[in-house]
Enzyme design. Structure first.
Site, PDB file in Angstrom:
ATOM      1  N   LYS A  56       0.810  -1.221   0.000  1.00 18.01           N
ATOM      2  CA  LYS A  56       0.000   0.000   0.000  1.00 18.01           C
ATOM      3  C   LYS A  56       0.850   1.280   0.000  1.00 18.01           C
ATOM      4  O   LYS A  56       0.389   2.333  -0.425  1.00 18.01           O
ATOM      5  CB  LYS A  56      -0.947   0.032   1.201  1.00 18.01           C
ATOM      6  CG  LYS A  56      -2.058  -1.002   1.161  1.00 18.01           C
ATOM      7  CD  LYS A  56      -3.245  -0.507   0.390  1.00 18.01           C
ATOM      8  CE  LYS A  56      -4.535  -1.294   0.569  1.00 18.01           C
ATOM      9  NZ  LYS A  56      -4.480  -2.681   0.956  1.00 18.01           N
ATOM     10  N   SER A  81      -8.788   1.243   8.483  1.00 17.04           N
ATOM     11  CA  SER A  81      -8.234   0.789   9.758  1.00 17.04           C
ATOM     12  C   SER A  81      -6.993  -0.039   9.478  1.00 17.04           C
ATOM     13  O   SER A  81      -6.347  -0.541  10.363  1.00 17.04           O
ATOM     14  CB  SER A  81      -9.262  -0.057  10.503  1.00 17.04           C
ATOM     15  OG  SER A  81      -9.674  -1.106   9.670  1.00 17.04           O
ATOM     16  N   GLU A 207      -9.325 -14.180  -4.126  1.00 11.97           N
ATOM     17  CA  GLU A 207     -10.178 -13.618  -3.084  1.00 11.97           C
ATOM     18  C   GLU A 207     -10.439 -14.645  -1.995  1.00 11.97           C
ATOM     19  O   GLU A 207     -10.391 -15.847  -2.246  1.00 11.97           O
ATOM     20  CB  GLU A 207     -11.559 -13.296  -3.668  1.00 11.97           C
ATOM     21  CG  GLU A 207     -11.631 -12.062  -4.473  1.00 11.97           C
ATOM     22  CD  GLU A 207     -13.046 -11.836  -4.968  1.00 11.97           C
ATOM     23  OE1 GLU A 207     -13.495 -10.696  -4.886  1.00 11.97           O
ATOM     24  OE2 GLU A 207     -13.697 -12.795  -5.441  1.00 11.97           O
ATOM     25  N   GLY A 211     -15.854 -14.069   0.443  1.00 12.36           N
ATOM     26  CA  GLY A 211     -16.130 -12.760  -0.155  1.00 12.36           C
ATOM     27  C   GLY A 211     -15.730 -12.724  -1.614  1.00 12.36           C
ATOM     28  O   GLY A 211     -14.801 -12.026  -1.996  1.00 12.36           O
ATOM     29  N   ASP A 213     -16.961 -11.425  -4.302  1.00 10.69           N
ATOM     30  CA  ASP A 213     -17.660 -10.433  -5.133  1.00 10.69           C
ATOM     31  C   ASP A 213     -16.921 -10.164  -6.440  1.00 10.69           C
ATOM     32  O   ASP A 213     -17.540  -9.947  -7.478  1.00 10.69           O
ATOM     33  CB  ASP A 213     -17.845  -9.119  -4.369  1.00 10.69           C
ATOM     34  CG  ASP A 213     -16.526  -8.506  -3.966  1.00 10.69           C
ATOM     35  OD1 ASP A 213     -15.867  -9.079  -3.076  1.00 10.69           O
ATOM     36  OD2 ASP A 213     -16.122  -7.491  -4.556  1.00 10.69           O
ATOM     37  N   SER A 307       1.308  -9.815  -0.493  1.00  5.06           N
ATOM     38  CA  SER A 307       0.927  -8.401  -0.416  1.00  5.06           C
ATOM     39  C   SER A 307       1.314  -7.696   0.873  1.00  5.06           C
ATOM     40  O   SER A 307       1.475  -6.475   0.881  1.00  5.06           O
ATOM     41  CB  SER A 307      -0.574  -8.259  -0.661  1.00  5.06           C
ATOM     42  OG  SER A 307      -1.295  -9.116   0.206  1.00  5.06           O
TER      43      SER A 307
HETATM   44  C1  LIG Z   1      -5.194  -3.757   0.758  1.00  5.87           C
HETATM   45  C2  LIG Z   1      -4.599  -5.091   0.767  1.00  5.87           C
HETATM   46  C3  LIG Z   1      -4.954  -6.078  -0.169  1.00  5.87           C
HETATM   47  C4  LIG Z   1      -6.014  -5.847  -1.219  1.00  5.87           C
HETATM   48  O1  LIG Z   1      -5.646  -4.828  -2.098  1.00  5.87           O
HETATM   49  P1  LIG Z   1      -6.702  -4.150  -3.078  1.00  5.87           P
HETATM   50  O2  LIG Z   1      -5.928  -3.126  -3.806  1.00  5.87           O
HETATM   51  O3  LIG Z   1      -7.781  -3.553  -2.203  1.00  5.87           O
HETATM   52  O4  LIG Z   1      -7.260  -5.220  -3.919  1.00  5.87           O
HETATM   53  C5  LIG Z   1      -4.295  -7.296  -0.140  1.00  5.87           C
HETATM   54  N1  LIG Z   1      -3.362  -7.564   0.788  1.00  5.87           N
HETATM   55  C6  LIG Z   1      -2.992  -6.655   1.720  1.00  5.87           C
HETATM   56  C7  LIG Z   1      -1.950  -7.032   2.690  1.00  5.87           C
HETATM   57  C8  LIG Z   1      -3.599  -5.389   1.739  1.00  5.87           C
HETATM   58  O5  LIG Z   1      -3.228  -4.492   2.664  1.00  5.87           O
END
Ligand SMILES: *Cc1c(COP(=O)(O)O)cnc(C)c1O
Length: 322
Positions: A56, A81, A207, A211, A213, A307
């Site tokens: 992020k 959050s 996903e 969830g 979607d 991620s």
């Molecule tokens: C936000 C987040 C996601 C999902 O990312 P999107 O851009 O909302 O699809 C996946 N893994 C982590 C660790 C995140 O913080």
């Protein structure tokens, strides 16, 4: 329907230049054990080692870098959050602008403390009585702040695409690439990089099973809304994809698959035991999907984006003990 002008790979390249020297160029790790188990070659792009512990930071820093002097003065507001809040707070600090984060009053104390630790002003709201978007918009209007949403924004998703850009630059082309999917910022940015750098590569969003979607949306051709899903993958508890993110996903993504919470725990254990990495549940979605698709991936070169790694250690122990 209004037609949106979707960002392109050129925006990902521009984002890469803006974040250079600020974001970590995260490592690509591999596991011989896993490769032997799967009969495939798997490359993990480790955003759990990104600044503030998740990808992020890329999108947040890119978006804030593009603020005009006027916008910088007013500062940024975000409601989250989770990792988006911390990405915005840290980016604002580095760029010397004020940040206000709207968080639910019952958010974990550690997350509120971490966000304040980056120097952000935290406004709490009652998630059962108040509407966070209205609070965010109100703050933006009254104090001249600019609202940056967690995924449905061209600069945010272009920034997220820089992780896949780095992955392809490091390992070359791939047969398939898997990325976690919440609101689709990471997946859509990854899609822009993939279609430019490895056009033949199959691209999958993953996903939580509870969830799906995104899967429903891709298959039906329009954005499906669901209730907040119950899953341990707290970074993917989104209720619907965005207009920008879905526009790209619909065009560029091969398929969206799902993983159960039990499969996420299994992947989490593998990362800890075999690769000595702490990965948060949402970060485990890619590996969980690869394990399920083992037969189809035999002999292939496969990329997986991890991620993030932000999980409370007490929570981590609980999940590993269960
Ligand atoms: C936000 C987040 C996601 C999902 O990312 P999107 O851009 O909302 O699809 C996946 N893994 C982590 C660790 C995140 O913080």
């Amino acid at each position: 329907m209004t037609t949106l002008s979707l960002p392109t790979y050129a925006d990902v390249e521009a984002a890469a230049q803006r974040i250079a020297g600020h974001a970590n160029r995260t490592p690509v790790n591999t596991s011989r054990t896993l490769n032997d188990m799967l009969g495939a070659e798997v490359f993990f792009k480790c955003e759990n080692f990104q600044r503030m512990g998740a990808f992020k930071f890329r999108g947040a820093f890119n978006a804030l870098s593009k603020f005009t002097p006027e916008q910088r003065k007013g500062g940024v507001v975000a409601f989250s959050s989770g990792n988006h809040a911390q990405g915005i707070a840290l980016s604002a600090k580095l760029l010397g602008m004020p940040a206000t984060i709207v968080m639910p009053h019952d958010a974990p104390a550690a997350k509120i403390a971490a966000t304040k630790g980056y120097g952000a002003n935290v406004v709490v709201y009652d998630r059962y009585k108040e509407d966070r978007e209205a609070i965010g918009r109100d703050l933006a209007e009254k104090h001249g702040m600019t609202l940056i949403p967690p995924y449905d924004h061209p600069d945010v998703l272009a920034g997220q695409g820089t992780a896949a850009k780095e992955l392809f630059e490091e390992v070359g082309t791939l047969d398939a690439l898997f990325t976690p999917l919440g609101g689709g910022g990471l997946l859509s940015g990854t899609a822009l990089a993939t279609r430019a750098l490895a056009p033949q590569c199959q691209l999958y969003g993953v996903e939580p099973e509870a969830g799906n979607d995104g899967q429903q949306s891709l298959r039906s051709g329009s954005i499906v809304h669901i209730d907040t899903p119950k899953t341990i993958a707290d970074g993917a508890q989104t209720q619907y994809l965005g207009n920008y993110t879905f526009g790209i996903i619909k065009r560029d993504v091969t398929d969206i698959v799902t993983a159960s919470d039990a499969q996420l725990v299994q992947a989490m254990r593998f990362f800890a035991e075999r690769m000595k990495m702490i990965v948060e549940p949402t970060g485990c979605l890619g590996l969980a999907a690869v394990t399920q698709m083992k037969e189809a991936l035999k002999g292939k070169r496969v990329g997986v984006i991890i991620s993030g790694g932000n999980v409370d250690i007490a929570r981590f122990c609980e999940l590993m003990a269960g």
